[in-house]
Design a protein around this motif. Structure first.
Motif, short mmCIF file in Angstrom:
data_model
loop_
_atom_site.label_atom_id
_atom_site.label_comp_id
_atom_site.label_asym_id
_atom_site.label_seq_id
_atom_site.Cartn_x
_atom_site.Cartn_y
_atom_site.Cartn_z
N MET A 179 20.61 41.88 13.24
CA MET A 179 21.15 40.63 12.71
C MET A 179 22.06 39.96 13.74
N CYS A 193 20.22 31.34 3.95
CA CYS A 193 19.97 32.62 4.63
C CYS A 193 21.12 33.59 4.37
N THR A 194 22.34 33.10 4.44
CA THR A 194 23.50 33.96 4.22
C THR A 194 23.50 34.52 2.81
N TYR A 196 20.92 35.11 0.91
CA TYR A 196 19.84 36.10 0.79
C TYR A 196 20.24 37.43 1.45
N TYR A 197 20.72 37.36 2.69
CA TYR A 197 21.03 38.60 3.39
C TYR A 197 22.30 39.25 2.86
N GLN A 200 21.32 41.23 -0.20
CA GLN A 200 20.67 42.50 0.12
C GLN A 200 21.68 43.55 0.58
N LEU A 225 16.35 44.19 10.80
CA LEU A 225 15.39 43.40 10.04
C LEU A 225 14.00 44.00 10.20
N ARG A 230 13.60 41.55 6.11
CA ARG A 230 14.52 42.05 5.09
C ARG A 230 15.50 43.02 5.75
N ILE A 231 16.68 43.12 5.16
CA ILE A 231 17.77 43.93 5.72
C ILE A 231 17.44 45.41 5.67
N ALA A 368 11.55 36.29 2.34
CA ALA A 368 12.81 35.90 2.97
C ALA A 368 12.76 34.41 3.33
#
Length: 458
Positions: A179, A193-194, A196-197, A200, A225, A230-231, A368
């Motif tokens: 990341m 984006c922030t 979503y991540y 997770q 990623l 995905r994290i 994502a």
């Protein structure tokens, strides 16, 4: 007639006299004078082989399965392994490029010779771990990954084994990198984006803490990623597995910009310390910079203890409220760190307004969002462009094909005990006819590989 003793005779005799020495028998010549030097005696340098030959703690061998005599089924291909313990070995993989390096380890891309599947293999050199007294970190990381296997937001552990030179952890490959690289390349992340991540990370943290594991070094470099962007939380070498009712750890670990006040003031970390680091990560994703940073670690720590930071103009208001509820000096009051049913428990964190767009039940199956810059945008923000070779980019820019900088480096400038970033680890195709003397970690690995090649060619 006996001759008069010379000054040299008197000096030699005096050099062997001590307070508890007996008088010498008459007529015996003085013993030969011991050679004296201005430095104390030095122990001969230890080689990697001599260190590896020393027995390591029994719990490491037991947990990594090095001494298990009975064969077992390999997870690589569902077949019996050629090793007596059923564990994989170097010969089971073809090693490729270096994915990352740490103080005591190197992570290599590895392809299974059985089915072609790719893995990330973390190689921890015994010579470095032994010297730094970090052998315990191997069992800690192995135990943490075993306990956390099964969650989609944490890298999966497939195998753990060792040879006489190194420990090996075969883990899930997160092919899209760190990341931190994404933030550096784009400048910052968009609010979508922030969200979503960050969601997770929250879900993975809740699972991790439910298994009584503290990461203690949560930062963008340890957030990987996968192919679907995905994290995957990785690197539990400084983690802590809480046992026997423990609620805190008392070891000073972590990275300065993400360390919590309780570590700096009380030398302790708890599950709440991970939420502090999470707040720092959310801040960095949106702003593109550290929440706490100064000219030195000491000055950075002073800002952390005072919770001294500020938001740049344009920082999302809901994200600002989230960060303010995470970067709280009193650890039990941080959002997410409270016991179940309290106003700041993990469910309260998930219910924060910043996560309103998140569908928690499909978090790990929904696609994502496209990677895009937010508050800070860099000129080169193409998410598909990867700047792997900065040297080549510079040569292209200045139009030079000469790699020489005109500086003649000293022969001892390279640390002989640091693994070569480009060293070939793992068995190579084709036999080798020589067996070099083993002195350093990379030599030890090379020696191990060549012996495997020789055996396989017989």
């Amino acid at each position: 007639m006996p001759r008069e003793p010379t000054l040299g005779d008197l000096s030699r005799n005096a050099s062997v006299i001590s307070a508890d020495s007996e008088p010498e028998a008459e007529g015996l010549a003085p013993p030969p004078r011991r050679i004296r030097t201005f430095s104390g005696p030095r122990s001969p340098p230890r080689s990697a082989a001599s260190i590896a030959a020393r027995p390591h703690p029994a719990h490491l061998s037991r947990e990594l399965g090095y001494e298990e005599p009975a064969p077992s089924t390999s997870l690589l291909n569902g077949k019996r392994s050629s090793t007596p313990s059923g564990k994989p070995s170097l010969r089971d993989f073809q090693f490729g490029k270096t994915l990352g390096e740490g103080a005591y380890s190197t992570v290599k891309l590895a392809t299974s010779r059985a089915d072609g599947k790719q893995y990330a293999v973390k190689i921890m050199f015994k010579v470095h771990l032994d010297r730094a007294r970090k052998l315990k970190t191997v069992s800690t990381e192995h135990k943490a990954l075993q306990r956390l296997n099964g969650h989609p937001g944490i890298v999966a552990l497939y195998h753990a084994f060792q040879d006489e030179f190194s420990f090996y952890l075969v883990i899930e490959l997160a092919a899209k990198g760190e990341m931190q690289s994404v933030i550096s390349r784009l400048g910052s992340l968009s609010t979508r984006c922030t969200q979503y991540y960050a969601a997770q990370i929250v879900d993975a943290l809740e699972y991790m803490h439910s298994k009584d594991v503290i990461h203690r070094d949560l930062k963008p470099e340890n957030l990987l990623l996968d192919d679907a962007f995905r994290i995957k939380i990785a690197d539990f070498g400084t983690g802590k597995v809480l046992e026997n009712g423990d609620q805190r750890a008392t070891t000073f670990v972590g990275t300065a910009q993400y360390q919590a006040p309780e570590l700096l003031e009380l030398n302790e970390t708890t599950k709440s310390s991970d939420y502090w680091a999470f707040g720092c990560i959310v801040y960095q994703m949106i702003s593109g910079r550290f929440a706490f940073n100064s000219l030195s670690d000491y000055l950075t720590w002073q800002k952390i203890k005072k919770v001294e930071y500020e938001f740049p103009n344009g920082f999302d208001e809901q994200a600002k409220d989230l960060v303010q509820n995470l970067l709280v000096h009193d650890a039990p009051k941080r959002l997410g760190a409270g016991p179940p049913g309290t106003p700041n428990d993990p469910n309260a964190l998930k219910s924060h307004a910043f996560f309103t767009p998140i569908v928690w039940t499909s978090l790990w199956t929904d696609p994502a969002p496209p990677l895009e810059a937010g508050l800070v945008k860099k000129e080169h923000s193409d998410s598909e462009k990867v700047w792997d070779d900065i040297g080549a980019a510079w040569d292209e820019l200045v139009g030079s094909d000469d790699d020489s900088d005109g500086i003649e480096w000293a022969a001892d400038a390279k640390d002989p005990l640091r693994p070569n970033r480009n060293s070939d680890i793992g068995p190579r195709d084709g036999p080798s006819s020589s067996s070099p003397r083993v002195e350093h970690a990379e030599d030890a690995l090379q020696h191990s590989m060549e012996r495997l090649d020789i055996r396989s060619s017989r």
